[in-house]
Design an enzyme around this catalytic site. Structure first.
Site, PDB file in Angstrom:
ATOM      1  N   ARG A 261       0.839  -1.199   0.000  1.00  0.00           N
ATOM      2  CA  ARG A 261       0.000   0.000   0.000  1.00  0.00           C
ATOM      3  C   ARG A 261       0.875   1.250   0.000  1.00  0.00           C
ATOM      4  NH1 ARG A 261      -4.905  -1.815   4.181  1.00  0.00           N
ATOM      5  NH2 ARG A 261      -5.299  -3.821   3.149  1.00  0.00           N
ATOM      6  N   ARG A 276       1.848   1.542  10.443  1.00  0.00           N
ATOM      7  CA  ARG A 276       1.371   1.887   9.093  1.00  0.00           C
ATOM      8  C   ARG A 276       2.558   1.807   8.133  1.00  0.00           C
ATOM      9  NH1 ARG A 276      -3.263   4.628   7.696  1.00  0.00           N
ATOM     10  NH2 ARG A 276      -3.510   5.381   9.843  1.00  0.00           N
ATOM     11  N   GLU A 348      -7.586   0.082  14.630  1.00  0.00           N
ATOM     12  CA  GLU A 348      -8.090  -1.024  13.801  1.00  0.00           C
ATOM     13  C   GLU A 348      -7.067  -2.147  13.658  1.00  0.00           C
ATOM     14  OE1 GLU A 348      -9.004  -2.024   9.142  1.00  0.00           O
ATOM     15  OE2 GLU A 348      -9.030   0.070   9.768  1.00  0.00           O
ATOM     16  N   SER A 351     -11.038  -5.970   9.973  1.00  0.00           N
ATOM     17  CA  SER A 351     -12.306  -5.449   9.481  1.00  0.00           C
ATOM     18  C   SER A 351     -12.975  -6.529   8.649  1.00  0.00           C
ATOM     19  CB  SER A 351     -12.104  -4.183   8.642  1.00  0.00           C
ATOM     20  OG  SER A 351     -11.430  -4.485   7.439  1.00  0.00           O
ATOM     21  N   ARG A 388       0.387  -4.880  12.632  1.00  0.00           N
ATOM     22  CA  ARG A 388      -0.471  -4.264  13.647  1.00  0.00           C
ATOM     23  C   ARG A 388      -0.752  -5.228  14.804  1.00  0.00           C
ATOM     24  NH1 ARG A 388      -4.775   0.090  11.244  1.00  0.00           N
ATOM     25  NH2 ARG A 388      -3.272   1.254   9.968  1.00  0.00           N
TER      26      ARG A 388
END
Length: 425
Positions: A261, A276, A348, A351, A388
């Site tokens: 990403r 991140r 988060e 999800s 994460r």
């Protein structure tokens, strides 16, 4: 994409969905107009072709002036058919282009608003009070360096910012997480999958990642291939252009892949450590179900995520994500957010999204139920996004001396190790 018939029959519902997403409502009327031109030009083309065929039968039988008139009309029809064909193709292309810009219909129970307008549904676990334990918690990067587990300096040297090395117990911890996650998914009936990290444009577009999310996608221009940001993409495209018999559903896959990403919209956010990053590994759940079963499947995916985070002994909450924070493909999305002690807030970790028939229409995946063939529903759910999860484990299970207690579920995959010890005190 959404069903064009639904758009024609209930455009106000589509307008309301666009408004809830914070997207362009005028797109709905532009699409209705293009669809009307597409259908009317198609009718015009069919009428002209029918007349052309009828004329073709009359000309051989005609003579004299009548034949001359028919031949003259045939020439005009030839030009008119060609023009109608071009008009139909142009209207169809415009309709498809606009349709691909339209997000999925937002579920009516989704809270309306932006990123901060979510609704908290559940809270699990107990947040540690480090003050009463007599020490100040260290953040994951400091702990990772003490354990010899994380090296961001050499990651930046080799690849640039937001890259990292997992070393020693850090690498072992990733492998333990992946193996434990795949074991849980397999026990739940998922088929384990190792998926491609590079996909063709139709696969990326079909899953909805070349719209609002395109700024975060890496593209290899020379090969016209995309690096996936999640194995949801190859798992969704796995059955592209196929018809699946209803008795095979549900189909459930657990994909493990590297994810890439650009994080184009996160300048200055979460720059410390590995929260991140540009590249990470992830175990992703993906389901194909009958459309009428998608809501129940969504709840099942959420339960599997909760089971996973509970097994890791992490405090977390479940939120119903607001309409303006949904991805283009999701009709509804739940996030599980773990407590990060040094940030003093939930972040988060997983999800799960119900994409209803949106992706299957774009990818031409259908289900055959008797004589009926129709689009099916697709759903996705993160089981373990590795960096994460490592952040949450290190910070929540740290001890005063810089060691980290290993959750019981991971111990069999770490040789029975109960504690990760600093490499030097």
């Amino acid at each position: 994409m959404i069903d064009l018939r639904l758009l024609r029959e209930d455009p106000d519902r589509v307008r309301a969905s666009q408004r809830a997403r914070g997207e362009d409502v005028a797109l709905v009327d532009a699409l209705l107009s293009a669809d009307e031109r597409r259908r009317s030009s198609g009718v015009r083309f069919d009428e002209l072709r029918a007349e052309q065929k009828q004329l073709g039968k009359q000309i051989p039988k005609a003579t004299g002036d009548e034949k001359a008139e028919l031949l003259k009309r045939a020439e005009q029809l030839k030009a008119d058919v060609k023009a109608a064909d071009a008009e139909r193709d142009a209207a169809d292309a415009e309709t498809q282009e606009l349709l691909l810009k339209l997000g999925n219909l937002v579920h009516p129970d989704v809270p309306v608003g932006g990123e901060e307008d979510f609704v908290t549904l559940e809270t699990h676990g107990t947040i540690r009070d480090f003050g009463t334990e007599g020490f100040e918690p260290k953040d994951h990067l400091e702990l990772g360096q003490l354990l010899g587990a994380i090296d961001v300096e050499r990651g930046a040297k080799v690849s640039g910012s937001r890259f990292y090395f997992l070393t020693g117990v850090g690498a072992l911890l990733e492998l333990a997480l992946v193996n434990a996650a795949i074991a849980q998914a397999t026990a739940a009936g998922f088929t384990p999958m190792l998926t491609p990290a590079l996909v063709r444009p139709q696969s990326m577009a079909g899953t909805g990642f070349l719209g609002q999310a395109s700024q975060d996608v890496y593209h290899l221009d020379k090969d016209d291939l995309y690096l996936v940001g999640t194995s949801e993409v190859p798992l969704a495209a796995y059955h592209m252009d196929e018809i699946i018999d209803a008795d095979r559903l549900p189909l459930r896959y657990a994909g493990f892949s590297p994810c890439f990403r650009r994080e184009a919209g996160s300048h200055g956010k979460d720059t410390r450590g590995i929260f991140r990053v540009h590249q990470f590994d992830k175990v992703e759940m993906f389901s194909y179900v009958a459309p009428e079963d998608s809501r129940a499947e969504h709840q099942r995916l959420l339960e599997w995520e909760k089971q996973w985070l509970t097994s890791l002994e992490l405090p977390f909450r479940v939120i119903d994500v607001a309409s303006g924070d949904l991805g283009a493909s999701a009709a509804r999305k739940y996030d599980c957010e773990a407590w990060i002690p040094t940030q003093g807030k939930y972040r988060e970790l997983t999800s799960t999204s119900d994409c209803t028939e949106f992706q299957s229409r774009r990818l031409s995946i259908r289900v055959r139920d008797g004589k009926q063939v129709k689009p099916l529903a697709t759903l996705n759910g993160t089981l373990c996004a590795v960096p994460r999860t490592i952040v949450a484990i290190l910070e929540n299970h740290q001890q005063a001396d810089g060691s980290v207690r290993v959750p019981e579920v991971l111990r069999p995959y770490l040789g029975g190790r109960e504690v990760l010890e600093p490499v030097s005190r």
